[in-house]
Design a protein around this motif. Sequence first.
Motif, PDB file in Angstrom:
ATOM      1  N   GLN A 556      35.551  69.573  75.478  1.00 18.83           N
ATOM      2  CA  GLN A 556      36.839  68.901  75.609  1.00 18.83           C
ATOM      3  C   GLN A 556      37.805  69.280  74.491  1.00 18.83           C
ATOM      4  N   LYS A 571      43.103  68.126  66.820  1.00 24.16           N
ATOM      5  CA  LYS A 571      42.531  67.236  67.844  1.00 24.16           C
ATOM      6  C   LYS A 571      41.047  66.980  67.559  1.00 24.16           C
ATOM      7  N   LEU A 575      38.946  63.498  67.217  1.00 27.82           N
ATOM      8  CA  LEU A 575      37.749  63.174  67.988  1.00 27.82           C
ATOM      9  C   LEU A 575      36.598  62.777  67.057  1.00 27.82           C
ATOM     10  N   MET A 578      37.280  59.324  65.751  1.00 29.87           N
ATOM     11  CA  MET A 578      36.963  58.299  66.748  1.00 29.87           C
ATOM     12  C   MET A 578      35.447  58.067  66.822  1.00 29.87           C
ATOM     13  N   VAL A1004      38.271  52.087  68.230  1.00 33.63           N
ATOM     14  CA  VAL A1004      38.263  53.500  68.575  1.00 33.63           C
ATOM     15  C   VAL A1004      39.658  53.929  69.004  1.00 33.63           C
TER      16      VAL A1004
ATOM     17  N   ARG B   7      51.418  62.464  72.756  1.00 29.71           N
ATOM     18  CA  ARG B   7      50.040  62.054  72.504  1.00 29.71           C
ATOM     19  C   ARG B   7      49.571  61.193  73.681  1.00 29.71           C
ATOM     20  N   VAL B   9      46.425  58.996  75.373  1.00 32.53           N
ATOM     21  CA  VAL B   9      45.091  58.404  75.245  1.00 32.53           C
ATOM     22  C   VAL B   9      44.505  58.328  76.646  1.00 32.53           C
ATOM     23  N   ILE B  35      45.587  65.318  74.399  1.00 30.82           N
ATOM     24  CA  ILE B  35      44.833  64.187  74.924  1.00 30.82           C
ATOM     25  C   ILE B  35      43.656  63.791  74.032  1.00 30.82           C
ATOM     26  N   ARG B  36      43.446  62.474  73.889  1.00 35.19           N
ATOM     27  CA  ARG B  36      42.317  61.934  73.115  1.00 35.19           C
ATOM     28  C   ARG B  36      41.487  61.094  74.077  1.00 35.19           C
ATOM     29  N   VAL B  37      40.270  61.487  74.282  1.00 32.46           N
ATOM     30  CA  VAL B  37      39.466  60.835  75.317  1.00 32.46           C
ATOM     31  C   VAL B  37      38.602  59.703  74.760  1.00 32.46           C
ATOM     32  N   ILE B  38      38.713  58.553  75.379  1.00 35.39           N
ATOM     33  CA  ILE B  38      37.796  57.452  75.084  1.00 35.39           C
ATOM     34  C   ILE B  38      36.898  57.275  76.299  1.00 35.39           C
TER      35      ILE B  38
END
Lengths: 1010, 140
Positions: A556, A571, A575, A578, A1004, B7, B9, B35-38
């Motif tokens: 990703q 990025k 990550l 997080m 998060v 940005r 989420v 993109i920031r993936v949760i």
Amino acid sequence: MAQGKMRGDKSSALVIGAGIAGMQSALLLAEMGRKVFLLEQGPAIGGYFPLLDKTFPTNSCGVCFMSPTPPAFCPIYECHLHDNIELLPYSEVKKVEGTGGDFRVSIVRKPRFVDPKRCTLCEACIKVCPVEVEREFGGGLEKRKAIYLPYPQAIPHSLVIDPRTCTRCGECVKACAPGAIDLDMKEEEEEIGAGAILLGFGFEPFLAQKKGEYGFGRYENVLTSVQFERLISTSSPTQGFPVRVSDGKKMEKIAFIQCVGSRDPSCGQDHCSTICCMYATKQAMIAKERASGLNVTFFYMDIRPMGKDYERYYERAKSEYGIEYIRSAISSVKELQQTKNLFITYLKEDGIFEEREFDSVILSVGFTPPQNIKDIAGGMGLLLNQQGFCQTDEFHPAQTSVEGIFVGGAFRGPRDIPETVVEGSSAAAAAASFLAPNASSPSRKEYPMEGALGEEIPKIGVFICHCGEELKKSLSLFDLILGTKLLREVVHIEEVGLACLPEDLDLIKKRIGEHGLNRIVIAGCSHREIRKPMEEMAKGMGFNPYLIEYANIREQCAFVHRDLPELATEKAMVLIRMAVERARRIQPIRKGSQKVEKRGLVVGGGVAGMTASLRLAEQGYEVCLIEKERELGGNLRDSFYTLRGSNPQSLLQDLIQKVKNHPSIRPYFETEIIGFEKRNGHYKTKILRPDGEESLEHGALILATGGREVVPKEYLYGKDPRVITQRQLEKMIHLKDEGLKEVRSAVMIQCVGSRDEEHPYCSRICCGHAVKNALKLKEQNHSAQVYVLYRDVRTYGFYETYYHEARGKGIVFIRYDLEKKPEVALENGRLSVSVFDPAMGSRVSLPADRLILSAGVEPNDNRDLAKIFDVDLNPDGFFMEANPKSAPLDSVDRGKFFCGLCHSPNFIEDSISQGNASAARAGALLSKEAVEEKAYLANVIKRLCCGCGLCVTVCPYGARALNEEEVKAEVMESLCQGCGNCVVACRNGASQQRNFDKALNLAVLDAAID
Amino acid sequence: MSEFEPRIVAFLCHWCTYTGADLAGTTRQQYPPSIRVIHLMCSGAVDSIYVLKALIDGADGVLIGGCHPGDCHYQTGNYKARRRLAILKGILNQMGFTEDRVLLKWISASEGKLFADTVTKMTNDLKKMGPNPMKQLWNA
Ligand code: FES
């Protein structure tokens, strides 16, 4: 690999063919604790399934529901993950020795020329490979190189070199940085020991070139349905947008030609391929969704949507999607030179020729047995049927002609996915019964006790993996390490090369000890890739595996932002931040388990219920079989012969004997269900027997409550004794009724109580029964004229050959429309039927000494039972499955299954398969000493709960209940699947989910944005 | 001033969309690093609070990814997500956010390309929309 040493023993199973049936068999047997070898001749497992992204009748994918332990990933991936399954991809069976119970199988593992452990899928080799050929996947519409990935999600996820096209130029070897390619790799032989062999060879599409008159291979815009399936798949080059092959222009007007290589003795294919009507209809629907304004026309003989809910689907295709179906025979297909459009001339039912122009034509190709099957079957001593598919006994559908070798799915003949899933399960049940004496002792791994991690202050170790230098191409590891140092509670940071390999795992292990780490963050590939080895490592050292977090900086991040190193690094840093934030807050999870009540409760003692009971008992479980009547047998008691010529009465006697004699089956007669309770881990059912009430505790429930013939309301039924149903006729024929001898003319009317407003579904079996009884009637009374008035003849599969025979014997088939139903008249004491004959274009009047109504099938009234057991019924009153495609016999709640006529209209053979299958699925559950709970369970903070009950309503699994005394919500841990939906439903934050609690998610989120 | 980089989420469900996002990676589909993936278990576990907080904290867009209708691994989580978002959008509009900042998308495990295209398109759309107005509040 060391030669001469055999792996596997009498207790293990070898599954050959890793399509849907094979994967299903493998997953079930593995869940039952058997060691399973899953062999596939292709370089990747999955069969034809990866080609499909939407399937009928749901137009969704849904194949993940196939796993016996939902929720789960796609079965391809689940097979790959399962501890008891060993994949043998790209392998072939060379020789089978020994007998049932003790097979020794020599296999050949073909060389891939690429070492999957080293290959990082950087694709540098693909770029330099000079050989370009047609990609098999999707019917050759796309190209691939000689070194290639079979399809994007392929398992094993590794490239392979096709030796037939590779020129051995060596360019790829030079380009491969990790040195994964070896052009001198040799094939390896190996011996596998197994008590049972299961065959899932599947099918092959008919070669459209053999029907040259349709122009496939000559006209560019004539495609096969396999190619079209690929074209409209979202993963195709056009993302599913249907374009013409010749010029890439949008398709506007397309035609499907049905039965190409089906119902056609002229090309050696006399059977019906069963699923083409449905798959083509699905393709048409999807294509229309993708390209608005697309016009679709079908040219067909009969439409055969005879599976559960298929009729509605077909009706929707016509009414909602405006797809046009023309009953006709194709006379010619011609290409127009300028436009490359296609000109179809066809003969309509009324004998008139018409012509139309289309921009593309799709041939709905039928199915044949795999090409090399004769040799393979010969080597095993397997009998094939006339069409070349596997021969099976009608009443032992999972059993081949060789003891100890079982079969399921399309190798028995073309079938749809639900039936394939059922039969894959059925084969697993039969194999499990057969293997039962050879108890397996699956090697249970023992792990050291876990330390009491979790409560202390987090000491986080972050390991950044560069995946064999691969990630360094787009990420600056230096910056990442620098940034990570600033994060709170991180006490150790280290760069590793390949975290998935033993050396690095050992290193991580060492660091955990050295620094007293109690949380780990792995920044590298997706957790889906690395979780298994990491968790193994953790468990091996007593480190709770739920204290490991993953930052997905490969799939990703690095892989998808290749040309933007700066932004990608930025990025990746977020990550990692997080993941560290998560790591700070997660708690160790020690999964609870619930003891399994190793007893099955089967409701209904018909053929499905008895079969299910026997299979369960044979696997070693106690069974309580509840029957409301005085005797066993259900509808089977009224069945006297089958179309294929077997004797249901001897099956009946056989089943009853076996059930009565089996020491583990307790039958209850004249017994009703009056109550049902869910306990943590098992069920408790209250029954009412003639002599009083009783409570039964059980771990699985199988509902086989049967169905019945619809009582006709029309055509003078019940008013004139000469008007009877097929079932009544069958009994008369069986008893050699004198009255039948005088019959000069008999008329059968199909679809009475089927495909109408009251019963909007097809009853599947009536066409077969009509053909069966018509043939028998003719046999007993040669001079009788038999007319069958039908809407579509649905003699699917090999039943088609009997339809053919019936026509050959002079039985007359006349089609009617719902708008022009036959009319029955009584004149001077004589019955006659008048019907509009579309071929003649006029009404005909047929004398009827007997009028036989093909009455449909309806389920028994299950409304009360459904309420008691908390399961759903579909609008037609049949039990509703968790997923019509891939969990056709499972209820949404764990441990409840359906089979037989209460599930859908079925032939006896289908009911037996379903009985077997439900027993396999129940057996997979009962085989465990204890069921493990899911990891991410929901919980309730009692202090905050106001008892509103919203979470109870929201839970799809009935895992939530309101404690009436305390007025607080509760979670039944054994039923909770950990979806987190109830967390959202709660307004007070009382409802939370382990390691996904709201505070954690919000933290998060903070880390994601800052 | 350098070009505005939105940005996003993203809340992705464990079974389908997260796997689809991984597939985008294994097949090397390129998309903007916006993109920031949760990762959550199901799209039905996405609380409206998360969406609101993301926007209030200054995320330019929120993507919710789940299994296609009928494919949710927990039966109906995706339908719940859809209904919830429909309501939330009304509230967002009243709060002065453009509802288009929040996107719900069904992406299956085999739709790597669709995932990449979704992020690309969303990023471009957000660029046109400009930064989240909330951010100015913080900076005021
Ligand atoms: S699991 Fe994917 S949306 Fe529910």
